[in-house]
Scaffold this active site. Structure first.
Site, PDB file in Angstrom:
ATOM      1  N   ASP A  50       8.230 -58.707   0.831  1.00 42.19           N
ATOM      2  CA  ASP A  50       9.644 -58.377   1.066  1.00 42.19           C
ATOM      3  C   ASP A  50      10.554 -59.458   0.478  1.00 42.19           C
ATOM      4  OD1 ASP A  50       8.574 -60.062   3.036  1.00 42.19           O
ATOM      5  OD2 ASP A  50      10.050 -59.482   4.535  1.00 42.19           O
ATOM      6  N   ASP A 194      12.997 -54.734   9.451  1.00 45.77           N
ATOM      7  CA  ASP A 194      12.936 -54.424  10.884  1.00 45.77           C
ATOM      8  C   ASP A 194      14.111 -53.557  11.325  1.00 45.77           C
ATOM      9  OD1 ASP A 194      10.911 -56.180  10.516  1.00 45.77           O
ATOM     10  OD2 ASP A 194      11.658 -57.719  11.884  1.00 45.77           O
TER      11      ASP A 194
HETATM   12 MG    MG Z   1      11.525 -59.872  15.885  1.00 50.04          MG
END
Ligand code: MG
Ligand code: ADP
Length: 407
Positions: A50, A194
């Site tokens: 990433d 995330d």
């Molecule tokens: Mg975290």
């Protein structure tokens, strides 16, 4: 399209929401007015690339942070009073004087960071008109287990503030606001995976996130009897902070020596032809990056065409590369992958690998849905026998991203 969509209780989040509604109602003597939920995530493949302009291929999981809230009776004090059911702790955010970032972060700081981002977004005047409120939240995302309970908490908070303030954020904007909260208020310089996963998650799809362009593409997953098993090794080796910075530095130095602007421009043959210009360690790190970028692209094709065996092989190869070339695995993760491999195709297992930063945390395994119980029991028993540690396992299909449950 962008507005959080209400859903019924019979979703994977149903039990959690029912329990939370009861707890809220008994504590506050009134039912919640708003309930929202946001999921954790697991990355199927594309590890440690990433920050190297690569791709990640995560899915939101059927584990959520749910927040229930209601305006307070009376507007003073002008605060959001918050309770974490999991930790049995309370805290509050002063809506007129939001907290400054302070390290180490408390759980309330993750939420405070989102409140601050929201105030910047909608302006102090509109933000000042938010009602004083009571919040209670509960999560079935393991906390600190590498499945992004922190992003789920941030994204759930942002979803709540959208409905309370009547402001709908763009999905990218919402994920970036939450990422900024994690950077500024939790001191974690995370990438975008995330929060994007928790916002953009869809049932029946993985997400191919191009970390160079920040473009996201849903990859349809017609599971057709295939599931993802997540196994928490329940170990966390503490060397990970320094090791992570060192890997980044080694990749940067290798890229410079390869005279390339981005890892996306480095092909396997180019890497081999310039092998002499790199140290052995740099070459190993580079080989992981270049091969993992290729594997992740191939994995997306395999998912779209339902080639589970090919996908499983890519997962094993990813683990091997992380174990030997990138050196971020540990003996417990290797053991879990070997146990899955030992069961093999005959027992319904297609592939397995460590997922997340490494040095502990979870593995992700692709397997036949009907074998989930059998495989889980075998791995749990053998892992305990060989390592002395209890693993936690659960299966998940790709789940719906953050949404409004009721209002
Ligand atoms: Mg975290
Ligand atoms: P991960 O995101 O992998 O679960 P992190 O260390 O990034 O691990 O985030 C965990 C932190 O997020 C916790 O220490 C806590 O501050 C916060 N958090 C997440 N879920 C909860 C919860 N249900 N209750 C209280 N705090 C939570």
């Amino acid at each position: 399209m962008n507005s959080p969509e209400a859903s019924s209780y019979d979703s994977p989040v149903g039990d959690l929401v029912q329990r939370l509604t009861q707890s809220f109602t008994s504590e506050h003597s009134r039912p919640p007015k708003w309930i929202v939920a946001a999921p954790g995530r697991v990355n199927l493949i594309g590890e440690h690339i990433d920050y190297n302009d690569g791709f990640v291929l995560p899915m939101a999981i059927e584990r959520y942070v749910a927040i229930a809230a209601a305006p307070r009776n009376g507007s003073h004090p002008h605060v959001a009073s918050i309770r974490s059911v999991n930790l049995n702790e309370s805290d509050q955010i002063d809506l007129d004087l939001l907290p400054e970032p302070k390290l180490p972060p408390t759980w309330c700081a993750y939420m405070g960071g989102v409140f601050a981002g929201f105030r910047d977004r909608i302006g102090a005047e509109k933000f000042g008109q938010l009602p004083a409120m009571d919040l209670m939240f509960e999560s079935n995302v393991p906390i600190g287990g590498g499945l992004s309970s922190s992003a789920a908490l941030e994204v759930a908070t942002a979803t709540l503030l959208e409905v309370v303030s009547g402001t709908t954020l763009g999905l990218d904007e919402k994920a970036l606001l939450c990422q900024k909260a994690e950077h500024d208020y939790a001191g974690v310089p995370c990438g975008i995976m995330d929060q994007f996963s928790s916002v953009f998650g869809q049932e029946n799809a993985f997400m191919m996130l191009d970390c160079q362009s920040q473009q996201i593409r849903h990859v349809p997953f017609d599971s057709n009897g295939v599931s993802v098993l997540i196994t928490n090794s329940n170990v966390k080796h503490e060397l990970s902070g320094g090791e992570y910075a060192q890997r980044r530095a080694q990749c940067d130095s290798a890229l410079k020596k390869l005279a390339a602007a981005s890892w996306r421009d480095v092909t396997p043959s180019m890497l081999d032809s310039k092998k002499q210009s790199l140290t052995d360690v740099e070459y190993s790190r580079a080989r992981h990056v270049v091969s993992e970028i290729e594997r992740t692209q191939k994995a997306a094709v395999a998912i779209e065409s339902g080639q589970w065996q090919a996908l499983g092989e890519l997962m094993y190869a990813s683990h091997h590369s992380l174990q030997h070339d990138y050196e971020v695995s540990c003996c417990e993760l290797d053991l879990l992958v070997e146990l899955a491999r030992g069961i093999g195709l005959a027992g319904g297992v297609y592939g397995s690998r460590m997922t997340g930063g490494g040095f502990g945390g979870c593995t992700v395994t692709l397997l036949d849905s009907e074998k989930v119980v059998e495989v889980s029991n075998h791995i749990q028993k053998q892992y305990k026998k060989q390592s002395g540690i209890d693993a936690h396992l659960f299966a998940s299909l790709p789940a719906k991203g953050a949404h409004l449950i009721s209002c």
